[in-house]
Design an enzyme around this catalytic site. Sequence first.
Site, PDB file in Angstrom:
ATOM      1  N   TYR A 204      19.328 -45.427  19.071  1.00  0.00           N
ATOM      2  CA  TYR A 204      18.597 -45.522  20.212  1.00  0.00           C
ATOM      3  C   TYR A 204      18.556 -46.848  20.508  1.00  0.00           C
ATOM      4  CZ  TYR A 204      14.693 -45.253  23.930  1.00  0.00           C
ATOM      5  OH  TYR A 204      14.046 -45.262  24.924  1.00  0.00           O
ATOM      6  N   LYS A 208      20.038 -48.905  24.424  1.00  0.00           N
ATOM      7  CA  LYS A 208      19.255 -49.764  25.197  1.00  0.00           C
ATOM      8  C   LYS A 208      19.720 -51.071  25.318  1.00  0.00           C
ATOM      9  CE  LYS A 208      16.695 -46.624  26.424  1.00  0.00           C
ATOM     10  NZ  LYS A 208      16.476 -45.980  27.928  1.00  0.00           N
TER      11      LYS A 208
END
Length: 330
Positions: A204, A208
């Site tokens: 994740y 990002k």
Amino acid sequence: MVKFFQPKIDPLPTGIDLTGKTAVITGASAGMGLEVTKQLLRLRLSTAILAVRNVTKGEACIKSLLQDRGIQTHNPKPTIKVMELDMDRYDSVQQFAKTLREEVPVVDLLILNAGVASLNFERSPSGHERVTQVNYCSNVLLVAELLPHLEAGAEQTGSPARISWVGSRSHETPSFEKKAPIEADEGVLEHMDKEEAFVPFQRYNDTKLLCVLFLYSLAPRLDPKKVVINTMCPGMVNTGMSNMLPLHLRLIFNVIKAIRARPVEVGGWIILNAALVAGPESHGKFLADKTITDKSAIVTSPMGQDIQKKLWEETITEMSKLTTLPPQFR
């Protein structure tokens, strides 16, 4: 270093009136997306487009929104539409964008909220690793498909359209630093698609970082008088994102959330501060809570700069095979 306790966040300023405006919110059927939609409608947003993977769930959201007392009081007759958008599939992104361009003359605000986290390596139909596809690749394609439409709308209204992309401070701790470095002769997306490079608790974060690096490359190519784009981190918010964790970890994380996490309402204030309150000075910037911040150390490092350059070139090459790119993407 992330502080355990998050600072207090003030509500949005009074006097915001979105009468006559249209907003598209991706991932709008739950969590932060649904909360942001609710707050926009309470601010008298005329038209809300709920871009959701599950249309049935989206239709149920319309009923709950129309029953909200704040919306009934301040905005009793909004237009709320549900449109299918599955960020796991490029063809769904393109069909959504095509339908939106045909049916919605002006889009004033695009909130890129849809995202996933997963501890399992999976592939999307495109062949990309799924978290990378949903969080990064499909968002880039959506912006490319809608940018000319947003600019045309801005010319009609005389005000710049806004794109606010929900980001995360977690981009500061990617796996690329230690656990899964990108080799000098290796493409960024190629690396992301390798199962051996998948670090579950940092994937994740990795995606990002890709998002903020792309924004830093794109923003200087845009005219902020036509489109203002920014990204923000709402901090830890009490949503269902932790549901993907194994039970034993979920129990621990839920205890931390109970102590540290912000209510979804506060997360909504932070997202809408970037989308509605922050001025043109926020163009191309990352907002931590409500504060415009300098680029993080990982972004400005030689490694970060190398990844940013390669990522832009690779992404443009891929997107150009899918659609006719606007000039700013070349």
